[in-house]
Motif scaffolding. Structure first.
Motif, PDB file in Angstrom:
ATOM      1  N   SER A 146       0.654  -1.253   0.035  1.00 54.54           N
ATOM      2  CA  SER A 146      -0.107   0.157  -0.237  1.00 54.54           C
ATOM      3  C   SER A 146       0.638   1.207   0.086  1.00 54.54           C
ATOM      4  N   LYS A 147       1.635   1.265   0.928  1.00 54.87           N
ATOM      5  CA  LYS A 147       2.643   2.580   0.936  1.00 54.87           C
ATOM      6  C   LYS A 147       3.569   2.825  -0.291  1.00 54.87           C
ATOM      7  N   ASN A 148       3.956   1.914  -0.917  1.00 52.50           N
ATOM      8  CA  ASN A 148       4.694   2.374  -2.074  1.00 52.50           C
ATOM      9  C   ASN A 148       4.063   1.783  -3.538  1.00 52.50           C
ATOM     10  N   LYS A 149       3.059   1.528  -3.359  1.00 48.71           N
ATOM     11  CA  LYS A 149       2.321   1.199  -4.804  1.00 48.71           C
ATOM     12  C   LYS A 149       2.456   2.144  -5.810  1.00 48.71           C
ATOM     13  N   GLU A 150       2.327   3.471  -5.353  1.00 47.40           N
ATOM     14  CA  GLU A 150       2.345   4.661  -6.206  1.00 47.40           C
ATOM     15  C   GLU A 150       3.807   4.615  -6.888  1.00 47.40           C
ATOM     16  N   LYS A 151       4.672   4.195  -6.180  1.00 50.28           N
ATOM     17  CA  LYS A 151       5.907   4.416  -6.692  1.00 50.28           C
ATOM     18  C   LYS A 151       6.254   3.395  -7.870  1.00 50.28           C
ATOM     19  N   TRP A 156       6.598   1.923 -13.782  1.00 53.49           N
ATOM     20  CA  TRP A 156       5.969   1.521 -14.543  1.00 53.49           C
ATOM     21  C   TRP A 156       5.761   2.532 -15.935  1.00 53.49           C
ATOM     22  N   GLY A 157       5.298   3.655 -15.660  1.00 55.48           N
ATOM     23  CA  GLY A 157       4.789   4.724 -16.591  1.00 55.48           C
ATOM     24  C   GLY A 157       6.009   5.059 -17.374  1.00 55.48           C
ATOM     25  N   LYS A 158       7.022   5.453 -16.402  1.00 56.42           N
ATOM     26  CA  LYS A 158       8.265   5.982 -16.888  1.00 56.42           C
ATOM     27  C   LYS A 158       8.830   4.849 -17.836  1.00 56.42           C
ATOM     28  N   ARG A 159       8.877   3.587 -17.582  1.00 48.53           N
ATOM     29  CA  ARG A 159       9.433   2.562 -18.405  1.00 48.53           C
ATOM     30  C   ARG A 159       8.799   2.504 -19.621  1.00 48.53           C
ATOM     31  N   LYS A 160       7.395   2.638 -19.719  1.00 50.32           N
ATOM     32  CA  LYS A 160       6.727   2.946 -20.978  1.00 50.32           C
ATOM     33  C   LYS A 160       6.821   4.116 -21.840  1.00 50.32           C
ATOM     34  N   GLY A 161       7.474   5.110 -21.141  1.00 48.11           N
ATOM     35  CA  GLY A 161       7.611   6.338 -21.810  1.00 48.11           C
ATOM     36  C   GLY A 161       6.468   7.272 -21.638  1.00 48.11           C
ATOM     37  N   ASN A 162       5.399   7.004 -20.873  1.00 47.43           N
ATOM     38  CA  ASN A 162       4.214   8.009 -20.734  1.00 47.43           C
ATOM     39  C   ASN A 162       4.678   9.418 -20.544  1.00 47.43           C
ATOM     40  N   ARG A 163       3.566   9.948 -21.100  1.00 45.23           N
ATOM     41  CA  ARG A 163       3.539  11.622 -20.734  1.00 45.23           C
ATOM     42  C   ARG A 163       3.487  11.848 -19.516  1.00 45.23           C
ATOM     43  N   LYS A 164       2.135  11.499 -19.143  1.00 38.96           N
ATOM     44  CA  LYS A 164       1.951  11.671 -17.622  1.00 38.96           C
ATOM     45  C   LYS A 164       2.175  10.704 -16.813  1.00 38.96           C
ATOM     46  N   THR A 165       2.292  10.996 -15.449  1.00 40.00           N
ATOM     47  CA  THR A 165       2.566  10.340 -14.529  1.00 40.00           C
ATOM     48  C   THR A 165       1.732   8.832 -14.270  1.00 40.00           C
ATOM     49  N   MET A 166       2.113   7.683 -14.358  1.00 39.40           N
ATOM     50  CA  MET A 166       1.206   6.713 -14.142  1.00 39.40           C
ATOM     51  C   MET A 166       0.791   6.694 -12.415  1.00 39.40           C
ATOM     52  N   THR A 167      -0.419   6.436 -12.404  1.00 36.57           N
ATOM     53  CA  THR A 167      -0.927   6.023 -10.848  1.00 36.57           C
ATOM     54  C   THR A 167      -1.371   4.627 -10.578  1.00 36.57           C
ATOM     55  N   TYR A 168      -1.601   4.526  -9.323  1.00 39.46           N
ATOM     56  CA  TYR A 168      -1.870   2.844  -8.915  1.00 39.46           C
ATOM     57  C   TYR A 168      -3.302   2.938  -9.767  1.00 39.46           C
ATOM     58  N   GLN A 169      -3.939   3.877  -9.669  1.00 35.84           N
ATOM     59  CA  GLN A 169      -5.540   3.986 -10.137  1.00 35.84           C
ATOM     60  C   GLN A 169      -5.564   3.413 -11.580  1.00 35.84           C
ATOM     61  N   LYS A 170      -4.660   4.208 -12.317  1.00 33.13           N
ATOM     62  CA  LYS A 170      -4.412   3.919 -13.624  1.00 33.13           C
ATOM     63  C   LYS A 170      -4.074   2.399 -14.064  1.00 33.13           C
ATOM     64  N   MET A 171      -3.065   2.088 -13.416  1.00 33.54           N
ATOM     65  CA  MET A 171      -2.286   0.802 -13.590  1.00 33.54           C
ATOM     66  C   MET A 171      -3.397  -0.417 -13.017  1.00 33.54           C
ATOM     67  N   ALA A 172      -3.983  -0.088 -12.057  1.00 34.14           N
ATOM     68  CA  ALA A 172      -5.179  -1.045 -11.689  1.00 34.14           C
ATOM     69  C   ALA A 172      -6.360  -1.239 -12.691  1.00 34.14           C
ATOM     70  N   ARG A 173      -6.484  -0.132 -13.400  1.00 29.18           N
ATOM     71  CA  ARG A 173      -7.438  -0.373 -14.317  1.00 29.18           C
ATOM     72  C   ARG A 173      -6.978  -1.011 -15.689  1.00 29.18           C
ATOM     73  N   ALA A 174      -5.673  -0.992 -15.863  1.00 27.43           N
ATOM     74  CA  ALA A 174      -5.176  -1.980 -16.873  1.00 27.43           C
ATOM     75  C   ALA A 174      -5.220  -3.204 -16.288  1.00 27.43           C
ATOM     76  N   LEU A 175      -4.995  -3.407 -15.198  1.00 28.45           N
ATOM     77  CA  LEU A 175      -5.127  -4.759 -14.495  1.00 28.45           C
ATOM     78  C   LEU A 175      -6.502  -5.257 -14.608  1.00 28.45           C
ATOM     79  N   ARG A 176      -7.469  -4.639 -14.280  1.00 24.68           N
ATOM     80  CA  ARG A 176      -8.959  -5.057 -14.390  1.00 24.68           C
ATOM     81  C   ARG A 176      -9.249  -5.391 -15.763  1.00 24.68           C
TER      82      ARG A 176
END
Length: 250
Positions: A146-151, A156-176
């Motif tokens: 929980s404490k570091n899921k945003e990190k 992940w977002g950086k690795r993908k080269g996304n423009r905006k910052t990836m968040t757990y919320q958005k990553m979890a959406r992909a997970l869903r």
DNA sequence: AGAAACGGGAGTTTTT
DNA sequence: CAAAAACTCCCGTTTC
């Protein structure tokens, strides 16, 4: 033959380096840290020969996410995939299982990293233990911290080269979204998910060895693309191109 | 109350 | 080049 093998590994290495360079924030010199390179090549060799499925536990020194271990890993992937491709040309269409990773058009680079691959990679990286951990490794169950899921999400977002910052919320959406394909399913427990059996198998360190055994039955004896000798060839190639590593034959 | 989960839907990038 | 795949981004709503 040896030259062809060397070319392919060299190309794979170039491609992997390019990926690293694109994502690296610091100064990246080429050639890489040779000691790292040497260690990791030996490690891959060991893993491959033994089919060691617990290699995550014996990873050598810990390093940042974008490091030469990643490069070597990618290079090994590319090289191996190339060989499989070549070998498959002699196999009747209906006997083939489509390889998971294919060359891009133009033969450069690799298929973009998938989220589940990144997650699995993180689970194998002791440095990421503060962000993500196995709950039951054998069954592929893992959870985010929980404490570091945003990190983890940011990385992940950086690795993908996304423009905006990836968040757990958005990553979890992909997970869903993985729920639909069954690649990863949600476990009742908080922040806990589970890889499917198929994905787990595909991501296991012994996957390439298994693939080799599977495919080698279709390969003519004199082709030998997938034999363990290739890994010795890799090793020799390394020393041929980096004589400062001190190979006994160079 | 707050964190986590859910899922529709439009937008973007990469692969086929 | 078009279509599909695999996210990415945003958001209102629901569950724990």
């Amino acid at each position: 033959m040896a030259c062809v093998e060397q070319d392919k590994l060299g190309q794979a290495f170039e491609d992997a380096f390019e990926v690293l360079r694109q994502h690296s924030t610091g100064d990246l010199q080429y050639p890489p840290d040779l000691l790292d390179y040497k260690n990791y090549l030996a490690f891959i060799n060991h893993c491959h020969v033994r089919g060691n499925s617990s290699c995550c536990a014996v990873l050598p020194v810990e390093e940042p996410v974008y490091n030469w271990r990643t490069v070597i890993n990618s290079a090994a992937d590319l090289y191996f995939e190339g060989n499989i491709h070549q070998s498959l040309q002699n196999i009747p269409e209906n006997q083939l299982v489509q390889p998971a990773v294919l060359q891009q058009k133009g033969g450069k680079g690799r298929k973009k990293l998938r989220l589940f691959e990144y997650l699995h990679e993180s689970l194998c990286n002791p440095e990421m233990a503060s962000c993500i951990q196995w709950v039951d490794e054998n069954r592929g169950i893992f959870q985010f911290i929980s404490k570091n899921k945003e990190k983890l999400a940011q990385l992940w977002g950086k690795r993908k080269g996304n423009r905006k910052t990836m968040t757990y919320q958005k990553m979890a959406r992909a997970l869903r979204n993985y729920e639909r394909t069954g690649e990863i399913t949600k476990i009742r427990r908080k922040l806990t998910y589970q890889f499917s059996e198929a994905i787990l198998q595909r991501l296991s360190p012994s996957y390439f060895l298994e693939k080799e055994i599977f495919y080698s039955q279709y390969v003519q004896p004199d082709q030998g693309h997938l034999s363990l000798n290739n890994w010795n060839a890799n090793y020799n190639y390394t020393y041929a191109n980096y004589p400062e590593l001190g190979h006994p034959d160079c």
